[in-house]
Design an enzyme around this catalytic site. Structure first.
Site, short mmCIF file in Angstrom:
data_model
loop_
_atom_site.label_atom_id
_atom_site.label_comp_id
_atom_site.label_asym_id
_atom_site.label_seq_id
_atom_site.Cartn_x
_atom_site.Cartn_y
_atom_site.Cartn_z
N HIS A 16 46.32 33.94 48.84
CA HIS A 16 46.25 33.77 47.40
C HIS A 16 47.52 34.19 46.66
O HIS A 16 48.03 33.43 45.84
CB HIS A 16 45.06 34.58 46.89
N GLU A 34 36.97 41.88 36.00
CA GLU A 34 37.19 41.49 37.39
C GLU A 34 37.36 42.76 38.22
O GLU A 34 37.39 43.87 37.67
CB GLU A 34 38.42 40.57 37.51
C1 SIN Z 1 40.35 34.63 40.10
O1 SIN Z 1 40.00 33.98 39.13
O2 SIN Z 1 39.57 35.14 40.87
C2 SIN Z 1 41.82 34.77 40.38
C3 SIN Z 1 42.42 35.67 39.41
C4 SIN Z 1 43.64 36.34 39.99
O3 SIN Z 1 44.00 36.13 41.13
O4 SIN Z 1 44.21 37.16 39.28
#
Ligand code: SIN
Length: 551
Positions: A375, A152
């Site tokens: 978020h 990520e």
């Molecule tokens: C996501 O799956 O994009 C969220 C993961 C996160 O906020 O750590």
């Protein structure tokens, strides 16, 4: 699903005889009127507020040591941020990776404000806690006999464990729910809303809560109270968080005199589904980790023009790039997976695929309209490395807590890990506490007038959400922040009155926590991580410090 009224579980919680307490001190920092003398009082070792990963993992470790644990949760045990987490949980589980790399990635994302000691703890203790979760039954995805790892934003390698493709949180919540409900030392009370912490002389003695089934107040006396109430995304119009995430834990802790820190740092997720009539459903960052592009309405891939890591730049940068594209005239932005191997896409993202199909979008072919949404909160109730707050016997872990591990911007998928590691540390710290003789019960009461004028709490909540979204979102300025604070000043008188209903109490929590965010954001005259000031667009060395607030 088991819901356990305490009255059916005398094993753990004993209904104490009503005390005669002459001269009970009346304190007016509570949000509702009550007198503990008149309320049923239950006794337990730990009261844990919240049933996501932080709350339930802490409960399980404490329960397995033999302590009596009562978990109060605002709605059901399925209403948590944990349950909604898609991408995964970051931990060093592969020989090609190292805690040192994870440490540096976390610091880089944190934009100069991470507490290095907390980050060391997170990256070093994380893998052991993940193995504990696997031992409890969590089934993470495997490939070729090894844990399958994805990437990520801002991670220098693949280190994100995932489950059921893109339903990692749901798998973790499933395991924790099953374990917690089966553990005889833990009782789980759903639809129990914590109202206030009962604190005297800076010592927390328990919690005042509202039982939504019986519509009555109850008192939970305990040796330790653990806040694991999650975040505050619902202060905004669009959020990835469940409805329960209204910042109640922070509001209660602040009212009780605890310190809160870094409240200006909020993370907006760049990509939630933005389709009229559809819910703001998270489209995981892992989608970009597997190679998806962001495009504007002309079909141009715009992220390489903003950052060398393109779609995998830190979230605040991706969010601002999206807003910039819209400002330049693009009618929305889109995630494009059409160039990726469709078999891989469907295998990795079955949950996202199912949801998008419901709204007529084929993720292997169609452009997915996306937009940023609130978020994650980096700040929260200030703790040390053992979850201890500035109030004795009050602990915090997970999103509600702030020991500085995320700095000004959290590295993707570090949040589930944070809940495990720092929840575990609370239990280590308090292992002897519950074996001590219980202290005396001082009794608590509050007597406040009701508001002089009737208040439209629904209207207030919605207006506040609109103002927070407009002026305290990803882009801020002195003018906008002062506007929001001016609006809040109009409701200052409410502080000296009793909330007549649960809606009133929750709205008051929203008002208080929104104020903490806006005041910190006004104070920080620079931009850093999840806090961007249009009138101070760069970071300043003189601001490499934290804002700590206390009532
Ligand atoms: C996501 O799956 O994009 C969220 C993961 C996160 O906020 O750590």
């Amino acid at each position: 699903m088991r819901v356990c009224p305490l009255s059916l579980l005398p094993r753990l919680s004993t209904l104490e005889p009503v005390d005669k307490m002459e001269g009970l001190p009346v304190a007016n920092h509570y949000i509702m009127n009550f007198n503990t003398r008149d309320l049923p009082r239950y006794n337990t070792d730990y009261v844990i507020l919240g049933s996501g990963i932080a709350g339930f993992f802490t409960a399980l470790l404490a329960g397995r040591l033999g302590a009596g644990v009562t978990v109060l949760t605002k709605q059901s045990i399925l209403d948590s941020n944990t349950d909604k987490a898609q991408g995964g949980i970051a931990a060093v589980m592969d020989n090609d990776d190292s805690p040192e790399l994870h440490y540096h990635d976390t610091l880089r994302a944190g934009a100069g404000l991470c507490d290095r000691g907390a980050v060391r703890i997170l990256v070093n203790e994380g893998p052991r806690r993940v193995l504990q979760l696997i031992d409890m039954g969590a089934r993470f995805d495997v490939e070729g006999g090894r844990l399958a790892l994805t990437r990520e934003g801002a991670h220098s390698c693949r280190r994100i464990l995932h489950a059921c493709g893109d339903a990692t949180g749901a798998e973790i919540q499933r395991v924790l729910n099953n374990q917690a409900l089966a553990e005889q030392n833990i009782e789980v009370l759903e639809r129990h809303i914590a109202i206030d912490l009962l604190v005297k002389d800076n010592v927390c003695h328990g919690v005042l809560a509202y039982d939504c089934e019986t519509c009555s107040l109850e008192v939970f006396q305990s040796r330790a109270v653990v806040l694991a109430t999650g975040g505050l995304g619902q202060l905004y119009e669009h959020s990835t968080n469940p409805e329960v995430a209204t910042g109640d834990g922070i509001a209660m802790a602040y009212r009780a005199g605890a310190e809160v820190m870094d409240m200006e740092f909020l993370q907006f997720h760049p990509t939630v589904l933005n389709l009229p009539g559809a819910p703001r459903f998270l489209i995981s960052e892992a989608v970009r980790g597997e190679g998806a592009y962001l495009r504007n309405d002309r079909g141009e891939r715009f992220m390489p023009g903003y950052h060398e890591l393109a779609e995998l730049a830190p979230r605040d940068i991706v969010v601002r790039a999206i807003l910039q594209e819209i400002h330049k005239g693009s009618r929305g932005v889109f995630l494009d997976l059409s160039h990726l191997d469709s078999e891989m896409v469907l295998r990795r993202f079955p949950n996202i695929n199912r949801t998008c199909l419901r709204y007529g979008l084929d993720i292997t072919r169609d452009m997915l309209p996306v937009a940023p949404a609130a978020h994650y909160m980096m700040g929260g109730v200030k703790t040390n490395y053992f979850g201890e707050t500035s109030v004795e016997r009050l602990y915090a872990c997970g999103e509600v807590a702030c020991q500085g591990v995320h700095g000004a911007n959290r590295l993707a998928s570090n949040s589930l890990l944070d809940g495990l590691v720092f929840g575990g540390r609370i239990v280590e710290r308090t292992a002897g506490l519950w074996r001590e003789k219980a202290g005396s019960w001082p009794g608590f009461a509050s007597e406040l007038p009701e508001p002089a004028e009737p208040v439209d709490y629904h209207g207030l909540r919605d207006e506040l959400k609109a103002l927070m979204s407009r002026y305290v979102g990803p882009l801020r300025s002195r003018e906008g922040l002062e506007k929001v604070l001016g609006f809040m000043d109009g409701y200052a008188g409410l502080e000296n009155s009793a909330a007549p209903t649960m809606l009133a109490a929750e709205t008051r929590n929203r008002l208080l926590v929104s104020r903490l965010v806006a005041e910190s954001a006004l104070m920080r005259t620079e931009s850093r991580g999840g806090h961007f000031r249009q009138d101070y667009p760069v970071s300043r060395n003189s601001w490499q410090k934290h804002i700590i607030m206390r009532k």
